[in-house]
Design an enzyme around this catalytic site. Structure first.
Site, PDB file in Angstrom:
ATOM      1  N   LYS A 145     -15.058 -88.151   1.874  1.00 37.83           N
ATOM      2  CA  LYS A 145     -14.059 -89.144   2.191  1.00 37.83           C
ATOM      3  C   LYS A 145     -13.155 -88.739   2.972  1.00 37.83           C
ATOM      4  CE  LYS A 145     -10.244 -90.525   0.026  1.00 37.83           C
ATOM      5  NZ  LYS A 145      -9.597 -91.328   1.261  1.00 37.83           N
ATOM      6  N   GLY A 180      -4.842 -81.756   2.795  1.00 38.08           N
ATOM      7  CA  GLY A 180      -4.083 -82.904   2.629  1.00 38.08           C
ATOM      8  C   GLY A 180      -2.674 -82.224   2.280  1.00 38.08           C
ATOM      9  N   SER A 181      -1.744 -83.078   1.605  1.00 36.33           N
ATOM     10  CA  SER A 181      -0.525 -82.881   1.213  1.00 36.33           C
ATOM     11  C   SER A 181      -0.593 -82.027  -0.048  1.00 36.33           C
ATOM     12  CB  SER A 181       0.357 -84.063   0.865  1.00 36.33           C
ATOM     13  OG  SER A 181      -0.276 -84.714  -0.274  1.00 36.33           O
ATOM     14  N   THR A 182       0.496 -80.936  -0.324  1.00 39.40           N
ATOM     15  CA  THR A 182       0.744 -79.997  -1.403  1.00 39.40           C
ATOM     16  C   THR A 182       0.729 -80.980  -2.628  1.00 39.40           C
ATOM     17  OG1 THR A 182       1.713 -78.291  -0.300  1.00 39.40           O
ATOM     18  CG2 THR A 182       1.789 -78.304  -2.466  1.00 39.40           C
ATOM     19  N   VAL A 211      -0.708 -83.850  -3.667  1.00 38.82           N
ATOM     20  CA  VAL A 211      -2.145 -84.236  -3.914  1.00 38.82           C
ATOM     21  C   VAL A 211      -2.994 -83.220  -4.376  1.00 38.82           C
ATOM     22  CG1 VAL A 211      -4.237 -85.351  -3.076  1.00 38.82           C
ATOM     23  CG2 VAL A 211      -1.790 -86.501  -2.578  1.00 38.82           C
ATOM     24  N   GLY A 212      -2.671 -81.880  -3.735  1.00 38.41           N
ATOM     25  CA  GLY A 212      -3.748 -80.758  -3.969  1.00 38.41           C
ATOM     26  C   GLY A 212      -3.337 -80.537  -5.318  1.00 38.41           C
ATOM     27  N   GLU A 263      -6.554 -76.823   1.202  1.00 41.79           N
ATOM     28  CA  GLU A 263      -5.886 -76.375   2.396  1.00 41.79           C
ATOM     29  C   GLU A 263      -4.651 -77.249   2.688  1.00 41.79           C
ATOM     30  OE1 GLU A 263      -4.303 -76.339   5.504  1.00 41.79           O
ATOM     31  OE2 GLU A 263      -5.971 -77.397   6.696  1.00 41.79           O
ATOM     32  N   CYS A 304      -0.952 -79.385  10.015  1.00 43.08           N
ATOM     33  CA  CYS A 304      -0.372 -78.708   8.753  1.00 43.08           C
ATOM     34  C   CYS A 304       0.139 -77.324   8.959  1.00 43.08           C
ATOM     35  CB  CYS A 304      -1.746 -78.343   7.812  1.00 43.08           C
ATOM     36  SG  CYS A 304      -2.985 -77.856   8.578  1.00 43.08           S
ATOM     37  N   GLU A 319       8.182 -80.201   4.754  1.00 44.56           N
ATOM     38  CA  GLU A 319       7.514 -80.454   5.636  1.00 44.56           C
ATOM     39  C   GLU A 319       7.493 -81.851   6.131  1.00 44.56           C
ATOM     40  OE1 GLU A 319       2.977 -81.077   4.514  1.00 44.56           O
ATOM     41  OE2 GLU A 319       2.629 -79.746   6.160  1.00 44.56           O
TER      42      GLU A 319
HETATM   43  P1  NAI Z   1      -2.450 -87.250   1.341  1.00 44.04           P
HETATM   44  O1  NAI Z   1      -2.628 -85.717   0.774  1.00 44.04           O
HETATM   45  O2  NAI Z   1      -2.017 -88.198   0.210  1.00 44.04           O
HETATM   46  O3  NAI Z   1      -3.887 -87.595   1.824  1.00 44.04           O
HETATM   47  C1  NAI Z   1      -5.069 -86.928   2.056  1.00 44.04           C
HETATM   48  C2  NAI Z   1      -6.350 -87.256   1.591  1.00 44.04           C
HETATM   49  O4  NAI Z   1      -6.342 -87.155   0.074  1.00 44.04           O
HETATM   50  C3  NAI Z   1      -6.636 -88.759   1.867  1.00 44.04           C
HETATM   51  O5  NAI Z   1      -7.757 -88.638   2.142  1.00 44.04           O
HETATM   52  C4  NAI Z   1      -6.320 -89.393   0.752  1.00 44.04           C
HETATM   53  O6  NAI Z   1      -6.923 -90.756   0.548  1.00 44.04           O
HETATM   54  C5  NAI Z   1      -6.588 -88.469  -0.396  1.00 44.04           C
HETATM   55  N1  NAI Z   1      -5.923 -88.684  -1.604  1.00 44.04           N
HETATM   56  C6  NAI Z   1      -4.802 -89.200  -1.788  1.00 44.04           C
HETATM   57  N2  NAI Z   1      -4.466 -89.095  -3.325  1.00 44.04           N
HETATM   58  C7  NAI Z   1      -5.529 -88.662  -3.784  1.00 44.04           C
HETATM   59  C8  NAI Z   1      -5.990 -88.254  -5.139  1.00 44.04           C
HETATM   60  N3  NAI Z   1      -5.208 -88.293  -6.279  1.00 44.04           N
HETATM   61  N4  NAI Z   1      -7.163 -87.656  -5.479  1.00 44.04           N
HETATM   62  C9  NAI Z   1      -7.796 -87.343  -4.316  1.00 44.04           C
HETATM   63  N5  NAI Z   1      -7.675 -87.796  -3.187  1.00 44.04           N
HETATM   64  C10 NAI Z   1      -6.509 -88.189  -2.835  1.00 44.04           C
HETATM   65  O7  NAI Z   1      -1.559 -87.294   2.504  1.00 44.04           O
HETATM   66  P2  NAI Z   1      -0.911 -88.460   3.130  1.00 44.04           P
HETATM   67  O8  NAI Z   1      -0.422 -89.405   2.011  1.00 44.04           O
HETATM   68  O9  NAI Z   1      -1.948 -89.240   3.837  1.00 44.04           O
HETATM   69  O10 NAI Z   1       0.438 -87.833   3.894  1.00 44.04           O
HETATM   70  C11 NAI Z   1       1.561 -87.572   3.180  1.00 44.04           C
HETATM   71  C12 NAI Z   1       2.236 -86.265   3.513  1.00 44.04           C
HETATM   72  O11 NAI Z   1       1.174 -85.130   3.353  1.00 44.04           O
HETATM   73  C13 NAI Z   1       2.353 -86.259   5.119  1.00 44.04           C
HETATM   74  O12 NAI Z   1       3.764 -86.724   5.260  1.00 44.04           O
HETATM   75  C14 NAI Z   1       2.319 -84.750   5.399  1.00 44.04           C
HETATM   76  O13 NAI Z   1       3.505 -84.125   5.026  1.00 44.04           O
HETATM   77  C15 NAI Z   1       1.283 -84.101   4.320  1.00 44.04           C
HETATM   78  N6  NAI Z   1      -0.132 -84.096   4.907  1.00 44.04           N
HETATM   79  C16 NAI Z   1      -0.399 -82.756   5.163  1.00 44.04           C
HETATM   80  C17 NAI Z   1      -1.668 -82.573   5.503  1.00 44.04           C
HETATM   81  C18 NAI Z   1      -2.183 -81.035   5.876  1.00 44.04           C
HETATM   82  O14 NAI Z   1      -3.223 -80.771   6.586  1.00 44.04           O
HETATM   83  N7  NAI Z   1      -1.614 -80.204   5.360  1.00 44.04           N
HETATM   84  C19 NAI Z   1      -2.731 -83.597   6.032  1.00 44.04           C
HETATM   85  C20 NAI Z   1      -2.120 -84.957   5.660  1.00 44.04           C
HETATM   86  C21 NAI Z   1      -0.789 -85.101   5.161  1.00 44.04           C
END
Ligand code: NAI
Length: 776
Positions: A189, A241-243, A245-246, A263, A297, A391
């Site tokens: 996804k 993605g974000s910590t 959500v992780g 990651e 990240c 972050e």
């Molecule tokens: P996010 O972590 O919410 O999104 C990343 C992915 O996870 C997207 O595909 C999203 O649809 C999916 N997702 C969201 N909620 C989920 C859940 N409960 N279960 C499974 N999948 C889910 O990141 P977002 O909201 O786009 O960005 C928010 C903050 O996260 C940013 O401001 C940034 O600080 C951080 N971030 C960090 C990243 C990294 O590579 N370390 C990448 C993206 C965001």
């Protein structure tokens, strides 16, 4: 602007990349996309908009997946997996075809990525897409070599992969290439802001002859991510993605038996010593924090600069920032493009508004109207300031100063994250002294944001776990061959009615910090033989004892710094001392479990062998020097994880030694909780430890109910990993509690299997990738 005017002003002219082909591709698809399931695009359903963040224009309509879509994608992946896993050479050909097709369509991919994400075309063209092709080439090779080099490993099955919006296609490649190379099938996804290149990739899969169902792509928001995460027929979740959500994903998958790699975020330090090549360090900073608008990240988002050069460094940095060009991402001369979405822009603005006043804000260039944020330096911050800790995920550099190398390390490690770090100095001794001290999965010496498929990437602490890239990355997509069997926990023998009374009460204490310690609870439990003979009492440890044991383990950090040769000597000595008392241990095992003499003897012999095996491994788990395609070498160094808590299986001695030997061999300190049913062998083992030169705190042993202790161990913030070979019931709780500080877990979820030494060693170590300049 005319050519004449350009010559007069010496300003940049427009150098626009054409969007025509990419827009045509979107229109050819009717601007409405379904999902890619079972080798075909589905009909669009309920749609949402994909916008160009640079202009706000709608680029396409994408389908929000529902339960039935996810179900269909997982079913297609399941159906395809068995056959796909059979022929690794055939897989190699398909991955190679994907690499070639990515190169063939490189321009289309780059433009589409820039339109969808807002990143400068220079970056999507020269970095993202080039690395994507490299990743497929590299993993085509891994598929080719799998049978020969990984004969004992096999695919996990169906992998759910959830990726962010900052490197949409590159993250897809990092996830898909190793997974399918190893014979898995995937349901991926993309992030809701940036799904277009994933859909173009779906077409490339058709062209490359990827068998249907091997790659499935479903679009939508976090709710779709959740459907994948909780789907019962998915074997593994890989998330970037974000910590926050992780952490939710860790909780949602707890106890399900799914593998998980995360990651997550970072707040990576960028350390500049006073002897650094200042101009290079400033150029490096442009790559560290303004690359991809800082939405990286591992962005070098915390500048730590040595006090003596700080003023000059900041002055030169601001001068360099004033030359950065911010604007239309399709312009080939643009350095800083658009922020991915107004939501993210808002987040950056709010954080800077809140934390900026703690320091001095420098914004030498203005951002154009729209979804743009100017390159920003905030100096004079304290290490604990909001912007030094949070972050931001934008082009915002937070800066502080330090005086000594020791202070630099202290400030650098003062974060809950541990993804990456940069060290700038012309002194090789200093760089290579600092690199191992930084708590980070990746360290760049005189560089920043360098990636390659051959070099592992991933974090420690709350930056997550698992590596992507290199041989180490394959661990995340394979398991040892062979069937797992259900764990049958032993039951303690019960007190008979006519209890035989022993003259002397012998209550075995706990073993904490090299000393025998009474349990805080003051309680003990009687241990009986199968025939009801009272064999002794073992202590019932409680929360406080876990805390004391972890504290003792934390204090024993010297063990991690001991040479591998010294650790080997100690392990051999433990083995030797155990063998001197083999008969005594065998008798105890037989008395407690009721097993035969031969089996009891075999358990002791096996434990001695395990000690000798890991003594042998101490100085043989080699790192690697990765041949990366640039003027440098990426060193893969195996580091200890730290403090490992472990719940033993019911082999009274074998279960204990299985966790102690590999953990301490690799320089960890361990808090082992002995078999709940048969604890006394572990308590006899204290004397072996005392006579074997094991430093205090390196091995701590507790006895007591696993269920009660597991929660405290898994929730403890100073524990870096928890292992469990105990009953299924505690596995889920450990995984759930571990979400707090995102510690690593290795639990059986009620299934036991024979793990080769390599697996134990991998669990007992973290790979740190250190990039060092090398060669011409
Ligand atoms: P996010 O972590 O919410 O999104 C990343 C992915 O996870 C997207 O595909 C999203 O649809 C999916 N997702 C969201 N909620 C989920 C859940 N409960 N279960 C499974 N999948 C889910 O990141 P977002 O909201 O786009 O960005 C928010 C903050 O996260 C940013 O401001 C940034 O600080 C951080 N971030 C960090 C990243 C990294 O590579 N370390 C990448 C993206 C965001």
């Amino acid at each position: 602007m005319s050519v004449k005017e350009i010559f007069e002003t010496m300003d940049y002219g427009d150098a626009l990349e054409s969007a025509a082909e990419a827009l045509r591709w979107l229109m050819d698809n009717g601007d409405r996309f379904g999902h890619f399931i079972g080798g075909k695009m589905t009909e669009p359903g309920e749609v949402f908009e994909a916008r160009n963040p640079a202009t706000g224009e709608v680029l396409a309509h994408l389908t929000q997946a529902n339960e039935a879509d996810v179900e269909a994608a997982v079913a297609a992946a399941r159906k395809a997996q068995g056959k796909w896993a059979k022929d690794s050479k055939a897989r190699a050909r398909v991955l190679y075809a994907l690499a070639r097709l990515v190169q063939k369509h490189a321009r289309l991919f780059a433009v589409l990525e820039t339109l969808d994400n807002g990143k400068p075309i220079r970056e999507s063209r020269d970095i993202d897409v080039a690395l994507v092709a490299r990743h497929f080439y590299y993993h085509a090779g891994m598929a080719q070599l799998m049978d020969a080099e990984l004969p004992d490993r096999e695919a996990l099955g169906v992998c759910g992969q959830i990726i962010p919006w900052n490197f949409p296609l590159l993250m897809l490649a990092w996830k898909v290439a190793p997974a399918i190379a190893m014979g898995n099938t995937v349901v991926l996804k993309p992030a809701e802001y940036t799904s277009l290149t994933a859909l173009l990739f779906a077409q490339i899969c058709q062209e490359a002859g990827v068998p249907k169902g091997v790659v499935n792509i479903v679009t939508g928001d976090g709710a779709v991510g959740e459907m994948i995460v909780t789907h019962p027929d998915v074997d593994k979740i890989a998330f970037t993605g974000s910590t926050a959500v992780g952490r939710r994903i860790r909780e949602a998958t707890a106890g399900s038996g799914k593998s998980l790699t995360l990651e997550l975020g970072g707040k990576s330090p960028y350390i500049v010593f006073e002897d650094a090549d200042i101009d290079s360090a400033i150029e490096g900073l442009v790559d560290a924090i303004f690359f991809n608008q800082g939405q990286v990240c591992c962005a070098g988002s915390r500048l730590l600069v040595q006090e003596g050069i700080a003023e000059d460094f900041h002055k030169r940095l601001v001068a360099r920032m004033s030359k950065l060009r911010i604007g239309n991402p399709l312009d080939k001369c643009i350095d800083v493009g658009a922020i991915v979405d107004p939501v993210q822009l808002d987040r950056i603005q709010n954080l800077v508004a809140k934390g900026g006043p703690e320091g001095t804000v420098h914004q030498p260039v203005k951002a154009p109207e729209g979804c743009y944020y100017p390159p920003t330096l905030i100096s004079d911050l304290a290490p604990s300031s909001l912007l030094m800790q949070e972050e931001i995920f934008g082009p915002v550099l937070a800066s502080t100063t330090f005086r000594t190398p020791a202070e630099a390390v202290q400030v650098a490690n003062n974060t809950r994250y541990g993804l990456a770090a940069s060290v700038w100095t012309e002194n090789v001794n200093l760089a290579l002294d600092i690199a191992p001290k930084l708590v980070a999965g990746v360290v760049w010496v005189n560089g920043s944001n360098i990636f390659d498929a051959a070099a592992g990437f991933g974090g420690v602490r709350e930056s997550g776990y698992g590596r992507e890239g290199g041989w180490e990355g394959l661990m995340a997509y394979t398991k040892p061959k062979g069937k797992a069997t259900a764990v049958k926990p032993a039951k303690a023998h019960v007190k008979p009615d006519d209890i035989e009374v022993l003259g002397l009460d012998r209550t075995a204490k706990l073993y904490i910090g090299g000393k025998q310690a009474r349990p805080d609870s003051g309680y003990s439990q009687a241990v009986y033989s199968p025939k009801g003979k009272l064999l002794g009492h073992s202590s019932i440890a409680s929360r406080k004892d876990i805390r004391n044991a972890v504290e003792a383990a934390q204090k024993a950090g010297g063990w991690t710094k001991a040479t591998a040769h010294n650790r080997a000597q100690v392990l051999y000595f433990v083995g030797e001392n155990l063998s001197a008392r083999a008969d005594e241990f065998a008798t105890r095992i037989r008395d407690m479990t009721g097993t035969t003499e031969a089996k009891a003897q075999a358990e002791v012999t096996g434990a001695i062998d395990t000690l000798f095996t890991y003594a042998a491994w101490c100085d043989k788990l080699d790192g690697a020097a990765k041949p990366v395609p640039m003027r440098g070498v990426a060193l893969a160094m195996n580091e200890a994880v730290g403090v490992i808590g472990a719940f033993c299986d019911d082999r009274p001695l074998g279960g204990l030694i299985d966790v102690i030997a590999p953990t301490i061999a690799m320089g960890n300190r361990v808090v082992a909780v002995a078999s709940e049913a048969y604890p006394l062998t572990a308590t006899d083992f204290y004397q072996v430890l005392d006579t074997s030169d094991v430093p205090a705190g390196v091995v701590n042993i507790l006895t007591g109910p696993h269920g009660d202790l597991a929660k405290t161990m898994a929730g403890h913030l100073d524990v870096d990993a928890v292992w469990s070979f105990s009953s299924a019931e505690i596995s889920g709780g450990i995984e759930r509690e571990s979400a707090g500080n995102l510690k690593r877990t290795w639990v059986n979820n009620g299934q036991t299997r024979e793990y080769p030494a390599r697996d134990w060693l991998a669990q007992a170590t973290e790979v740190k990738t250190i990039w060092v300049p090398y060669g011409e």
